[in-house]
Design an enzyme around this catalytic site. Sequence first.
Site, PDB file in Angstrom:
ATOM      1  N   LYS A   1     -11.049  -8.542   6.133  1.00  0.00           N
ATOM      2  CA  LYS A   1     -10.511  -7.710   7.211  1.00  0.00           C
ATOM      3  C   LYS A   1     -11.529  -6.662   7.607  1.00  0.00           C
ATOM      4  CE  LYS A   1      -6.506  -4.770   8.196  1.00  0.00           C
ATOM      5  NZ  LYS A   1      -5.260  -4.180   7.724  1.00  0.00           N
TER       6      LYS A   1
ATOM      7  N   CYS B   1       0.868  -1.177   0.000  1.00  0.00           N
ATOM      8  CA  CYS B   1       0.000   0.000   0.000  1.00  0.00           C
ATOM      9  C   CYS B   1       0.902   1.223   0.000  1.00  0.00           C
ATOM     10  CB  CYS B   1      -0.949   0.016   1.194  1.00  0.00           C
ATOM     11  SG  CYS B   1      -2.317   1.189   0.944  1.00  0.00           S
TER      12      CYS B   1
ATOM     13  N   LYS C   1     -12.081  -5.492   2.443  1.00  0.00           N
ATOM     14  CA  LYS C   1     -11.522  -4.709   3.553  1.00  0.00           C
ATOM     15  C   LYS C   1     -12.477  -3.570   3.873  1.00  0.00           C
ATOM     16  CE  LYS C   1      -7.393  -2.136   4.891  1.00  0.00           C
ATOM     17  NZ  LYS C   1      -6.070  -1.663   4.445  1.00  0.00           N
TER      18      LYS C   1
ATOM     19  N   SER D   1      -5.906  -4.960  14.772  1.00  0.00           N
ATOM     20  CA  SER D   1      -5.340  -4.375  15.992  1.00  0.00           C
ATOM     21  C   SER D   1      -6.378  -4.103  17.078  1.00  0.00           C
ATOM     22  CB  SER D   1      -4.604  -3.080  15.629  1.00  0.00           C
ATOM     23  OG  SER D   1      -5.486  -2.160  15.001  1.00  0.00           O
TER      24      SER D   1
HETATM   25 ZN   LIG Z   1      -3.345   1.890   2.858  1.00  0.00          ZN
END
Ligand SMILES: [Zn+2]
Length: 325
Positions: free
Chosen positions: A250, A120, A197, A276
Site C-alpha cells: 500500500k 488499527c 505500507k 484513496s
Molecule cells: Zn492506523
Amino acid sequence: MAFPTQRMRRTRRTPGLRGLVRETHLRPDDFIYPMFVAAGGDVRREISSMPNVFQLSINNAALEAKRVYDLGIPAVLLFGIPDAKDEAATGAYDPEGIIQLAVRAIKEAVPELIVVTDVCLCEYTENGHCGIVDGSSGEILNDVSLELLARTATSHAEAGADIVAPSDMMDGRVAAIRADLDREGFENTPIMSYSVKYASAFYGPFRDAAESAPAFGDRRSHQMDPANVREALRENALDLEEGADMVIVKPALPYLDVLRRVAESSDVPVAAYNVSGEYSMIKAAAENGWLDERAAVLEAMTGIKRAGADIIISYHAPDVAAWIS
Ligand SMILES: [Zn+2]
C-alpha cells in the site's frame, strides 16, 4: 528473425486477435471493496474528496455489501467511524463497537460475502495515532500497542470477521495477533497483513473518509519511507515469518516496482491497495473531462495486476465489476 519476417502488428489487427493474446485479465473476483461504516441511524454521507464513496450506517452498509456481492465482488474491507474516541482506543475492541456490530449485520445480510476488517487504533484514538502515545515524549509505543491490536483483531473474529487485516505497522503485531486468535479458538481466521505500507501523501482523502487524521505529528515513525524497497522486502519477510497468510502492498500505483518485488519473493497471495488518492485523482480528472474514466481505471487496474497483485483492494471495484461482466 527481424522485420520484415517479424511483424508485431499481426496479432494486434482485430479485437479478436488482441483478446486471444492478452496476457492479463481482470475479473470481479480479483477485488476487495473498502467500506466506511459510521455510527448513526440512516447515514449515507458522500465523502467530498472521494466522489461516489460514502460513510454508511450499519443498515446501509449491509445493503451496499449485498449490492457489491451481486456484482461478483467476493469481499469487502471494513473501516469503522465510531461516535466516540478515547485515549485507550476502547472502541476498537468493544464487542459492541461499530465494526463488531457491522460485521454481524453484514454477515447476516450476505453470509457468503467475505468480510475483512481493518485492524488499527487510529480510528478510535482521540489523537488519531495508530498506537498508544506516551504522554510525555509523544512517542507511539510499540509493545504496549500490540496487546490492544491483538484484542481488536480477536474481537473482530468473535463478531464473525472472515479475515483480519492489521494496518498499524507496529513491529511484531502479526505474531501477537496470531497468538491471541489461536488462544481464543480462532486458529482458522487468516491474517492479511499490510506488510508493506508507506507513509504516503496519497492517503489524504482517506483521512477525510475515516476521520482519522493525526491531531499532531505524522506516521513516519512506523510507516515506511517511500524511497525504500529493500526495507519493504524485510518488512514482508518478517510478517510472513510471524504467520501472515496474505500480504498487502500500500499504495499501489506509485509502488508497482515494490509490488513486483514483493510478489516475486512471497509464497502467499499478494494484495495491492489502490488507495484513496489514486482513486480521487482519476475521479477528479474524469469529472473535468480530462480523462476517460472507464478506460483509465481499467488500464490502472490491469497495470496493478500485471505488476503481480493477486488481489486488488480498490474503491473502483463496483464500477470495474459492472464494466467487465
Ligand atoms: Zn492506523
